[in-house]
Design a protein around this motif. Structure first.
Motif, PDB file in Angstrom:
ATOM      1  N   MET A 275       9.209  -4.404   3.084  1.00 16.18           N
ATOM      2  CA  MET A 275       8.260  -3.309   3.259  1.00 16.18           C
ATOM      3  C   MET A 275       7.578  -2.938   1.954  1.00 16.18           C
ATOM      4  O   MET A 275       6.427  -2.485   1.946  1.00 16.18           O
ATOM      5  CB  MET A 275       8.977  -2.092   3.853  1.00 16.18           C
ATOM      6  CG  MET A 275       9.502  -2.300   5.263  1.00 16.18           C
ATOM      7  SD  MET A 275       8.201  -2.716   6.445  1.00 16.18           S
ATOM      8  CE  MET A 275       7.373  -1.141   6.600  1.00 16.18           C
ATOM      9  N   SER A 276       8.256  -3.130   0.829  1.00 22.35           N
ATOM     10  CA  SER A 276       7.673  -2.791  -0.471  1.00 22.35           C
ATOM     11  C   SER A 276       6.501  -3.699  -0.828  1.00 22.35           C
ATOM     12  O   SER A 276       5.723  -3.398  -1.737  1.00 22.35           O
ATOM     13  CB  SER A 276       8.747  -2.861  -1.558  1.00 22.35           C
ATOM     14  OG  SER A 276       9.264  -4.176  -1.681  1.00 22.35           O
ATOM     15  N   LYS A 277       6.355  -4.832  -0.109  1.00 21.59           N
ATOM     16  CA  LYS A 277       5.247  -5.753  -0.370  1.00 21.59           C
ATOM     17  C   LYS A 277       3.961  -5.313   0.321  1.00 21.59           C
ATOM     18  O   LYS A 277       2.904  -5.911   0.100  1.00 21.59           O
ATOM     19  CB  LYS A 277       5.624  -7.160   0.086  1.00 21.59           C
ATOM     20  CG  LYS A 277       6.780  -7.774  -0.701  1.00 21.59           C
ATOM     21  CD  LYS A 277       7.086  -9.188  -0.214  1.00 21.59           C
ATOM     22  CE  LYS A 277       8.232  -9.802  -1.003  1.00 21.59           C
ATOM     23  NZ  LYS A 277       8.537 -11.185  -0.546  1.00 21.59           N
ATOM     24  N   ILE A 278       4.074  -4.286   1.182  1.00 19.84           N
ATOM     25  CA  ILE A 278       2.889  -3.797   1.889  1.00 19.84           C
ATOM     26  C   ILE A 278       2.065  -2.921   0.953  1.00 19.84           C
ATOM     27  O   ILE A 278       2.570  -1.944   0.384  1.00 19.84           O
ATOM     28  CB  ILE A 278       3.294  -3.020   3.151  1.00 19.84           C
ATOM     29  CG1 ILE A 278       3.952  -3.984   4.155  1.00 19.84           C
ATOM     30  CG2 ILE A 278       2.100  -2.332   3.789  1.00 19.84           C
ATOM     31  CD1 ILE A 278       4.586  -3.312   5.331  1.00 19.84           C
ATOM     32  N   SER A 279       0.810  -3.275   0.769  1.00 14.13           N
ATOM     33  CA  SER A 279      -0.034  -2.584  -0.213  1.00 14.13           C
ATOM     34  C   SER A 279      -0.390  -1.164   0.205  1.00 14.13           C
ATOM     35  O   SER A 279      -0.390  -0.238  -0.616  1.00 14.13           O
ATOM     36  CB  SER A 279      -1.332  -3.380  -0.431  1.00 14.13           C
ATOM     37  OG  SER A 279      -1.041  -4.687  -0.855  1.00 14.13           O
ATOM     38  N   LEU A 280      -0.689  -0.981   1.498  1.00 20.13           N
ATOM     39  CA  LEU A 280      -1.225   0.314   1.924  1.00 20.13           C
ATOM     40  C   LEU A 280      -1.046   0.481   3.430  1.00 20.13           C
ATOM     41  O   LEU A 280      -1.127  -0.489   4.190  1.00 20.13           O
ATOM     42  CB  LEU A 280      -2.720   0.380   1.574  1.00 20.13           C
ATOM     43  CG  LEU A 280      -3.498   1.655   1.885  1.00 20.13           C
ATOM     44  CD1 LEU A 280      -2.940   2.834   1.102  1.00 20.13           C
ATOM     45  CD2 LEU A 280      -4.979   1.454   1.577  1.00 20.13           C
ATOM     46  N   VAL A 281      -0.776   1.706   3.829  1.00 17.96           N
ATOM     47  CA  VAL A 281      -0.781   2.074   5.244  1.00 17.96           C
ATOM     48  C   VAL A 281      -1.968   3.011   5.438  1.00 17.96           C
ATOM     49  O   VAL A 281      -2.024   4.078   4.816  1.00 17.96           O
ATOM     50  CB  VAL A 281       0.518   2.776   5.665  1.00 17.96           C
ATOM     51  CG1 VAL A 281       0.448   3.184   7.140  1.00 17.96           C
ATOM     52  CG2 VAL A 281       1.726   1.888   5.412  1.00 17.96           C
ATOM     53  N   ILE A 282      -2.924   2.613   6.275  1.00 23.13           N
ATOM     54  CA  ILE A 282      -4.129   3.424   6.485  1.00 23.13           C
ATOM     55  C   ILE A 282      -4.069   4.028   7.881  1.00 23.13           C
ATOM     56  O   ILE A 282      -4.072   3.304   8.886  1.00 23.13           O
ATOM     57  CB  ILE A 282      -5.414   2.592   6.333  1.00 23.13           C
ATOM     58  CG1 ILE A 282      -5.379   1.758   5.049  1.00 23.13           C
ATOM     59  CG2 ILE A 282      -6.634   3.506   6.321  1.00 23.13           C
ATOM     60  CD1 ILE A 282      -6.567   0.818   4.892  1.00 23.13           C
ATOM     61  N   LEU A 283      -4.015   5.341   7.943  1.00 25.86           N
ATOM     62  CA  LEU A 283      -3.974   6.060   9.215  1.00 25.86           C
ATOM     63  C   LEU A 283      -5.382   6.485   9.608  1.00 25.86           C
ATOM     64  O   LEU A 283      -6.068   7.172   8.834  1.00 25.86           O
ATOM     65  CB  LEU A 283      -3.080   7.298   9.104  1.00 25.86           C
ATOM     66  CG  LEU A 283      -1.649   7.106   8.592  1.00 25.86           C
ATOM     67  CD1 LEU A 283      -0.928   8.454   8.547  1.00 25.86           C
ATOM     68  CD2 LEU A 283      -0.889   6.118   9.465  1.00 25.86           C
ATOM     69  N   SER A 301       8.347   5.624   1.522  1.00 27.80           N
ATOM     70  CA  SER A 301       7.959   5.277   0.154  1.00 27.80           C
ATOM     71  C   SER A 301       6.678   4.453   0.119  1.00 27.80           C
ATOM     72  O   SER A 301       6.144   4.170  -0.951  1.00 27.80           O
ATOM     73  CB  SER A 301       9.086   4.495  -0.525  1.00 27.80           C
ATOM     74  OG  SER A 301       9.382   3.311   0.198  1.00 27.80           O
ATOM     75  N   LEU A 302       6.171   4.066   1.292  1.00 27.23           N
ATOM     76  CA  LEU A 302       4.931   3.298   1.353  1.00 27.23           C
ATOM     77  C   LEU A 302       3.738   4.170   0.956  1.00 27.23           C
ATOM     78  O   LEU A 302       3.751   5.396   1.127  1.00 27.23           O
ATOM     79  CB  LEU A 302       4.716   2.759   2.771  1.00 27.23           C
ATOM     80  CG  LEU A 302       5.762   1.774   3.300  1.00 27.23           C
ATOM     81  CD1 LEU A 302       5.479   1.435   4.759  1.00 27.23           C
ATOM     82  CD2 LEU A 302       5.785   0.504   2.466  1.00 27.23           C
ATOM     83  N   ASN A 303       2.726   3.523   0.415  1.00 32.94           N
ATOM     84  CA  ASN A 303       1.492   4.224   0.054  1.00 32.94           C
ATOM     85  C   ASN A 303       0.698   4.482   1.325  1.00 32.94           C
ATOM     86  O   ASN A 303       0.242   3.543   1.981  1.00 32.94           O
ATOM     87  CB  ASN A 303       0.697   3.367  -0.936  1.00 32.94           C
ATOM     88  CG  ASN A 303      -0.545   4.082  -1.451  1.00 32.94           C
ATOM     89  OD1 ASN A 303      -0.665   5.298  -1.338  1.00 32.94           O
ATOM     90  ND2 ASN A 303      -1.461   3.318  -2.006  1.00 32.94           N
ATOM     91  N   VAL A 304       0.529   5.755   1.697  1.00 27.83           N
ATOM     92  CA  VAL A 304      -0.117   6.118   2.962  1.00 27.83           C
ATOM     93  C   VAL A 304      -1.429   6.843   2.687  1.00 27.83           C
ATOM     94  O   VAL A 304      -1.486   7.785   1.894  1.00 27.83           O
ATOM     95  CB  VAL A 304       0.796   7.018   3.813  1.00 27.83           C
ATOM     96  CG1 VAL A 304       0.079   7.442   5.098  1.00 27.83           C
ATOM     97  CG2 VAL A 304       2.104   6.304   4.146  1.00 27.83           C
ATOM     98  N   GLU A 305      -2.480   6.393   3.342  1.00 26.39           N
ATOM     99  CA  GLU A 305      -3.790   7.051   3.277  1.00 26.39           C
ATOM    100  C   GLU A 305      -4.100   7.612   4.661  1.00 26.39           C
ATOM    101  O   GLU A 305      -4.176   6.865   5.636  1.00 26.39           O
ATOM    102  CB  GLU A 305      -4.866   6.043   2.854  1.00 26.39           C
ATOM    103  CG  GLU A 305      -6.272   6.630   2.810  1.00 26.39           C
ATOM    104  CD  GLU A 305      -7.326   5.566   2.531  1.00 26.39           C
ATOM    105  OE1 GLU A 305      -8.368   5.577   3.235  1.00 26.39           O
ATOM    106  OE2 GLU A 305      -7.103   4.721   1.641  1.00 26.39           O
TER     107      GLU A 305
END
Length: 467
Positions: A275-283, A301-305
């Motif tokens: 999961m740490s390899k995921i660059s961005l979660v865009i909602l 801990s994921l980067n969420v926009e």
């Protein structure tokens, strides 16, 4: 992997269990807690091939309420196992159970003494009287363990496992002893619980099996299986392989057609290394969706926009077009080669067609995913899975946070009261003279201790407390 189903009716659930009782894929949170409380040996927890988990044992062993129930249950079972021999030594040799370490575990007696619990009264001269006192203490204290279990499990069903039927009488203890002794091999790890023993195998095999059986014993059906089971390692492996083979991965979420709590549970049950390899979660959110989307970033801990898409027309959402446009931007400008799409809507097929060189994985909700949509994904060779199949029993923290946030917001909007202004206005209208000291005393005694009452219809009123 065989699908887990969601049932709309009692009859549907009944038919499922009659036709195919499938206990695979269960988790171990509930059974580990039950195993600890009923007194299952620590050796079982230490064995990696047995269901109960040592980390749960260690957590509960630091809880005084749990320790007390555990050691009372250990002694109760020890007496039930060797009742005849212990009773003869007490009756014929005038021995105390304190002097029978071969029958009564001394470490349990010691731990109970340290925790301030004594079930041996001086007036107790019969072994049955010891069991009666143990039953009384368990009955008085078992509710102290309720906070150890999640709200979605029926606590009364758990509670009843520890209560010996008619256990405050000699007749009740004898009946329970006879039942236990005649069917001892059917009891979980041969520890006493209150149930009708039958050959069910290990009822603490996993949470899924335990919850299903627990509800069946009460003529009920447990159907919220995502709370007691997780997707197969095969499904997780496909997700990990997808991420591993990607150069840059972004998750795009259609909030209108997904569930924030199920997605959070999905994130929580996937390996952090991948999961740490995921660059961005865009909602891509809409004003009419669940408010919990706004707090998802606080629980991962994921980067969420988080993007709330305004509507030009009230009856027309722009989420789909915004999602597609942003995904294309990520592909062409930010070198994103792989997308995980979280949606149960088929509208994103346009996006897949627009980016033929990109890689896609789809996460949907089972009950919202149409057969046509699944067939189209299969034809394009796109792997998909269901977020409602992931273990959701550990997502209560986000659910409670969202609930309290909304209720606190509602309270702030509904109640606009300043008690200082109220007090000053009351003094002005009544023309009641009060010194500074008298005001302070009145404030502390009456205003700071105002009562909030709720009637049967849920209406709230606030009243000053009068001595």
């Amino acid at each position: 992997m065989e699908s887990l189903e969601i049932y709309d009716t009692y009859d549907d659930a009944a038919q499922f269990y009659e036709e195919r009782p499938d206990y695979s894929g269960g988790t171990y949170e509930l059974v580990s807690k039950i195993a600890y409380l009923i007194g299952v040996s620590k050796n079982i927890f230490d064995n990696e091939y047995e269901p109960p988990k040592i980390e749960i044992y260690e957590k509960l062993d630091r809880d005084k309420n749990a320790r007390i129930i555990r050691h009372l249950c250990i002694i109760r079972t020890a007496i039930e196992r060797k009742f005849k021999y212990i009773n003869e030594k007490m009756r014929m040799d005038y021995q105390s159970i304190l002097s029978m370490p071969e029958y009564i575990p001394p470490e349990s007696l010691r731990q109970l003494a340290e925790d301030g619990v004594n079930f041996m009264k001086k007036s107790s001269t019969k072994l049955n009287q010891h069991i009666i006192e143990i039953n009384r203490i368990i009955s008085d204290r078992i509710n102290n363990c309720k906070p150890l279990f999640p709200m979605w499990i029926n606590w009364q069903y758990i509670h009843d496992l520890f209560i010996m039927p008619n256990g405050l009488t000699e007749a009740g203890t004898k009946e329970a002893a006879n039942l236990y002794y005649s069917s001892r091999s059917y009891y979980p790890y041969q520890m006493y619980i209150n149930w009708m023993p039958r050959d069910e195998g290990n009822i603490l095999y996993n949470d899924k099996k335990f919850a299903i059986l627990l509800y069946q014993w009460h003529n009920n059906y447990f159907t919220d299986l995502s709370r007691v089971s997780d997707v197969s390692n095969e499904v997780k492996g496909n997700i990990y392989d997808f991420i591993d083979a990607s150069k840059r991965v972004v998750i795009v979420v259609d909030c209108e057609n997904s569930d924030p709590y199920k997605l959070y549970a999905t994130f929580k049950n996937l390996n952090y290394k991948y999961m740490s390899k995921i660059s961005l979660v865009i909602l891509f959110d809409d004003v009419h969706t669940a408010s919990a989307w706004s707090i998802l970033s606080e629980f991962t801990s994921l980067n969420v926009e988080h993007n709330v898409i305004e509507r030009v027309k009230e009856d027309k959402s722009l989420v789909d077009i915004k999602l597609t446009a942003r995904a294309c931007q990520e592909y062409y400008q930010n070198n994103v080669d792989s997308f995980i799409i979280v949606s149960s809507d088929s509208d994103y097929f346009g996006l897949i067609s627009s980016l033929p060189s990109a890689r896609f994985l789809v996460m949907a909700e089972r009950e919202k995913c149409s057969p046509d949509m699944k067939r189209a994904l299969v034809e394009k060779g796109i792997f998909y899975c269901y977020i409602d199949d992931f273990y959701s029993g550990n997502s209560e923290d986000m659910k409670m946070n969202a609930l309290f946030k909304e209720m606190n917001s509602y309270l702030r909007k509904s109640i606009n009261l300043n008690v200082n202004e109220m007090f000053s206005e009351a003094l002005r209208v009544t023309r009641l003279p009060m010194s500074t000291a008298e005001r302070r005393q009145f404030y502390e005694k009456h205003i700071r201790n105002m009562n909030l009452t709720i009637d049967k219809e849920g209406n709230v009123s606030i009243e000053l407390k009068r001595a």
